[in-house]
Scaffold this motif. Structure first.
Motif, PDB file in Angstrom:
ATOM      1  N   LEU A   1      45.493  30.317  45.356  1.00  0.00           N
ATOM      2  CA  LEU A   1      44.160  30.114  44.789  1.00  0.00           C
ATOM      3  C   LEU A   1      43.574  31.408  44.238  1.00  0.00           C
ATOM      4  O   LEU A   1      42.892  31.415  43.226  1.00  0.00           O
ATOM      5  N   SER A   2      43.860  32.527  44.905  1.00  0.00           N
ATOM      6  CA  SER A   2      43.285  33.789  44.428  1.00  0.00           C
ATOM      7  C   SER A   2      43.906  34.187  43.087  1.00  0.00           C
ATOM      8  O   SER A   2      43.289  34.889  42.293  1.00  0.00           O
TER       9      SER A   2
ATOM     10  N   TYR B   1      44.630  31.949  40.736  1.00  0.00           N
ATOM     11  CA  TYR B   1      43.808  31.155  39.817  1.00  0.00           C
ATOM     12  C   TYR B   1      42.519  31.903  39.500  1.00  0.00           C
ATOM     13  O   TYR B   1      42.076  31.984  38.364  1.00  0.00           O
ATOM     14  N   ASP B   2      41.915  32.442  40.550  1.00  0.00           N
ATOM     15  CA  ASP B   2      40.643  33.140  40.367  1.00  0.00           C
ATOM     16  C   ASP B   2      40.810  34.374  39.483  1.00  0.00           C
ATOM     17  O   ASP B   2      39.996  34.631  38.607  1.00  0.00           O
ATOM     18  N   ARG B   3      41.910  35.120  39.700  1.00  0.00           N
ATOM     19  CA  ARG B   3      42.131  36.322  38.896  1.00  0.00           C
ATOM     20  C   ARG B   3      42.303  35.941  37.424  1.00  0.00           C
ATOM     21  O   ARG B   3      41.697  36.527  36.529  1.00  0.00           O
TER      22      ARG B   3
ATOM     23  N   LYS C   1      42.404  46.281  45.191  1.00  0.00           N
ATOM     24  CA  LYS C   1      42.399  45.144  44.277  1.00  0.00           C
ATOM     25  C   LYS C   1      41.296  45.313  43.240  1.00  0.00           C
ATOM     26  O   LYS C   1      41.462  44.986  42.074  1.00  0.00           O
TER      27      LYS C   1
ATOM     28  N   GLN D   1      41.762  47.112  39.681  1.00  0.00           N
ATOM     29  CA  GLN D   1      42.544  46.566  38.577  1.00  0.00           C
ATOM     30  C   GLN D   1      41.657  46.540  37.338  1.00  0.00           C
ATOM     31  O   GLN D   1      40.447  46.361  37.450  1.00  0.00           O
TER      32      GLN D   1
ATOM     33  N   VAL E   1      40.919  44.413  35.118  1.00  0.00           N
ATOM     34  CA  VAL E   1      40.065  43.262  34.825  1.00  0.00           C
ATOM     35  C   VAL E   1      38.751  43.347  35.609  1.00  0.00           C
ATOM     36  O   VAL E   1      37.674  43.056  35.080  1.00  0.00           O
ATOM     37  N   TYR E   2      38.825  43.791  36.862  1.00  0.00           N
ATOM     38  CA  TYR E   2      37.606  43.847  37.664  1.00  0.00           C
ATOM     39  C   TYR E   2      36.728  45.026  37.246  1.00  0.00           C
ATOM     40  O   TYR E   2      35.508  44.941  37.269  1.00  0.00           O
TER      41      TYR E   2
ATOM     42  N   GLN F   1      31.876  33.787  43.312  1.00  0.00           N
ATOM     43  CA  GLN F   1      33.151  33.076  43.201  1.00  0.00           C
ATOM     44  C   GLN F   1      34.055  33.327  44.411  1.00  0.00           C
ATOM     45  O   GLN F   1      34.712  32.429  44.902  1.00  0.00           O
ATOM     46  N   GLN F   2      34.059  34.581  44.882  1.00  0.00           N
ATOM     47  CA  GLN F   2      34.922  34.908  46.030  1.00  0.00           C
ATOM     48  C   GLN F   2      34.489  34.146  47.272  1.00  0.00           C
ATOM     49  O   GLN F   2      35.311  33.698  48.056  1.00  0.00           O
TER      50      GLN F   2
ATOM     51  N   TRP G   1      34.247  29.831  46.133  1.00  0.00           N
ATOM     52  CA  TRP G   1      35.383  29.109  45.563  1.00  0.00           C
ATOM     53  C   TRP G   1      36.713  29.540  46.148  1.00  0.00           C
ATOM     54  O   TRP G   1      37.463  28.724  46.662  1.00  0.00           O
ATOM     55  N   VAL G   2      36.998  30.827  46.083  1.00  0.00           N
ATOM     56  CA  VAL G   2      38.286  31.284  46.588  1.00  0.00           C
ATOM     57  C   VAL G   2      38.293  31.306  48.113  1.00  0.00           C
ATOM     58  O   VAL G   2      39.316  31.099  48.751  1.00  0.00           O
TER      59      VAL G   2
ATOM     60  N   ASP H   1      37.728  34.000  49.720  1.00  0.00           N
ATOM     61  CA  ASP H   1      38.234  35.317  50.081  1.00  0.00           C
ATOM     62  C   ASP H   1      37.052  36.215  50.441  1.00  0.00           C
ATOM     63  O   ASP H   1      36.572  36.986  49.621  1.00  0.00           O
TER      64      ASP H   1
END
Lengths: 357, 275
Positions: free
Chosen positions: A343-344, A346-348, B47, B50, B52-53, B232-233, B236-237, B239
């Motif tokens: 799932l993570s 997908y999120d990325r 993480k 990266q 993108v973040y 979102q973390q 949804w995720v 995490d």
């Protein structure tokens, strides 16, 4: 004098505050005592039942219903997982049920107490998320498709490709839901709705980034008002939204593209630590009665898995091929699987799509 | 002695609602669950680094910066005009600025959607003059505008409260000494109002950089901002570890920017600063 008065009132206030705090804790601690009364707690999606059904159940069985609502599967999962909230009935979606089965959170149902399970259409039993059909009873189902405005789109839409059509630049709404939007891109690239590995996700990502300039916006609930207001030519929506929109504006049309779609289920389950399992099973049995299922469908607009209930609906609803697609369309549809740790990823991917501008 | 007693409820409050939650966030950000076991790790922060973040963070900072500049440009003259009004009028005008903040932020933002949409109020108005409908909603401009609208009072009020307390005789003295209006503003008014400006900047920048509601509604979910990423973390995720790490990064950034601003804030006595 003034100061002493102030101090006095301060202590009084503090006392009252403490008293209140103690009594709140006391209430929480005593909460279990009411157990001997027959009450079940139900945890369901917001606006997802006909409220009269609850009253009818209380009247017929004498079992009281305490009813709570959640707005996403993940909200529900976090609340139930953290414990403390003892629900007897929960109605989550397919992939979430799969996850909860994996984590041993659900109780096996005693189908002797649910004779009405026989009313459920066989094609909706024992699906991938609960292959032995031991834990769940389907409540509602639906698909994902495209709703489009016939005054803005000339030719009828048949394929997911329409969402990548340059002609409709800045006139397309996508779903702000990673699994659905990525799923459509995966399907279009010839994969299934469930990515099997990171490579497939990367390919879907490129496809979605390519689509980025055409997309007006990524929306969820706003799509209803926006489509009715003629904001965009087409939108990726769940079938319930699609049905609602076609019922409310004759220029709007909902289609399930021919490549096939995602088919989803919200099913009734009983958590492992439910205090009133038998009463909960009586409630499931009640929901599977055709006349009750009919009331719920009329209230919320999604599709019922109980054919006898479908028969009771008005002809224009029950015969709508997009609301109740035929077996050969359903055969092309896939159920979402729980991606677990994946799932993570997908999120990325979703974040990269969003950040690509 | 009695004074100490008074502070205990507040201490308890801060412990329960500030210290413990912060410690939890820090704990989550430094741990991860591997095969059901909790291990200490820096992977969550790794993480974050990266591209993108980092891009998401940069975009959030840029938008928040535009919003803060916009608020300052609109808010400062507004505060100055307010400060020079008569008492009764002043109260009324302040009320008008405060009034919208009593309404829920969601409601205010939804109202902007109605104004900005393709067949909305603004486009119908422009239609009267024969101007073709334009796309206002779901653009970066709409997000910045929504932020400025929502956070403007946080800029106006601190500046106003400093300006209104300013000793007018200083301006008169400058006039006597032959300074023109621009010089008075540059050398007297603005430096004296700096504490208000700085706390205004902080109070606008912080919510702007972490907002997720405004960017979701007015940007139509097209702009992944750091606030959306954190939401979102968690929702949804699931995490929580990465979500907590993101929150910590945000907090460090805000602390740093406040420290930088603090260097320019020499007049701490005025009580405008948060430090």
């Amino acid at each position: 004098m003034e100061v002493r008065k102030l101090q006095k009132s301060f202590w009084k206030k503090l006392g009252i505050t403490l008293l209140l705090t103690v009594s709140v804790f006391g209430l929480v601690a005593c909460g279990d005592k009411k157990d001997d009364q027959k009450t079940i707690s139900v945890y369901n999606w917001g606006l997802y039942i006909d409220p009269n059904v609850l009253d009818m159940f209380e009247e017929e069985t004498g079992i009281k219903v305490q009813y709570d609502e959640f707005s996403t599967n993940e909200d529900m999962y976090i609340k139930v997982k953290s414990g403390g909230s003892k629900y007897d009935i929960i109605i989550p979606s397919d992939y979430m049920i799969e996850k909860m089965i994996k984590e041993d959170m659900l109780a096996e149902l005693n189908f002797d107490n649910i004779p009405n399970y026989a009313n459920v259409d066989d094609q909706f039993k024992n699906l991938a998320y609960d292959p032995d059909g031991k834990y769940s009873v389907p409540y509602m189902w639906g698909t994902v498709g495209i709703v489009y405005n016939k005054t803005m789109v000339e030719e009828p839409i048949t394929s997911w490709n329409a969402l990548w059509d340059e002609k409709y630049k800045k006139q397309i709404f996508m779903l702000d839901s990673p699994r659905d939007s990525i799923g459509v891109a995966l399907k279009l690239m010839g994969y299934g709705f469930n990515a099997e590995n990171t490579e497939q996700l990367e390919i879907a990502k490129e496809k979605l980034i390519e689509q980025r300039p055409l997309v007006l916006s990524y929306v969820v609930d706003e799509v209803r008002d926006a489509m009715l207001a003629g904001e965009a030519a087409m939108a990726l929506v769940w079938s319930g939204e699609g049905m609602y929109l076609t019922w409310n504006d004759e220029n709007l049309e909902y289609v399930i593209p021919e490549e096939g779609s995602n088919i989803w289920f919200d099913s009734i389950v009983i958590p492992k630590d439910a205090p009133h399992k038998e009463e909960a099973e009586a409630f499931i049995n009640f929901l599977c009665r055709p006349d009750i299922a009919k009331l719920n469908v009329e209230e919320i607009g999604y599709a019922t898995p109980i054919p006898a209930a479908q028969e009771l609906l008005a002809p224009e609803i029950k015969d709508d091929p997009m609301g109740y697609p035929s077996a050969d369309i359903i055969a092309k549809c896939e159920v979402f699987r729980d991606p677990g740790e994946f799932l993570s990823e997908y999120d990325r991917v979703w974040t990269e799509v969003k950040a690509s501008k | 002695m009695k004074k100490k007693w008074f502070s205990y409820p507040y201490l308890l409050w801060m412990l329960l609602f500030t210290v413990i939650p912060m410690a939890l966030i820090l704990y989550y950000s430094l741990t991860d669950t591997v095969n059901g076991e909790t291990v200490f790790t820096l992977a969550n922060f790794q993480k974050f680094f990266q591209p993108v973040y980092l891009k998401v963070l940069w975009h959030s900072l840029v938008l928040a910066f535009y919003c803060t500049v916009g608020c300052l440009l609109i808010g400062y003259p507004m505060a100055a005009i307010l400060a020079n009004q008569h008492f009764v009028k002043k109260k009324f005008l302040i009320m008008l600025i405060m009034l919208p903040t009593w309404m829920n932020i969601l409601l205010r933002t939804y109202a902007w959607m109605t104004i900005l949409e393709r067949n909305g109020v603004l486009n119908s108005f422009l239609g009267f003059f024969g101007i073709e409908p334009m796309q206002f909603l779901y653009t970066e401009g709409a997000v910045i505008m929504g932020m400025i609208y929502n956070f403007l009072p946080f800029m106006v009020l601190p500046i106003y409260s400093v300006l209104v307390k300013m000793d007018k005789s200083l301006i008169e003295a400058a006039e006597d000494l032959g300074a023109n209006r621009i010089q008075i503003f540059r050398k007297v008014t603005f430096p004296l109002s700096a504490p208000g400006v700085i706390s205004g900047i902080v109070m606008v920048f912080m919510p702007a950089v972490s907002t997720f509601v405004i960017s979701r509604l007015l940007g139509g979910g097209q702009f992944a901002l750091i606030g959306n990423l954190i939401e979102q973390q968690f929702l949804w995720v699931g995490d929580w570890n990465f979500g907590s790490a993101l929150s910590i990064v945000m907090m460090v950034l805000i602390l740093l920017s406040m420290a930088v601003l603090n260097r320019y804030d020499k007049d701490k006595e005025a009580g405008g600063s948060l430090w």
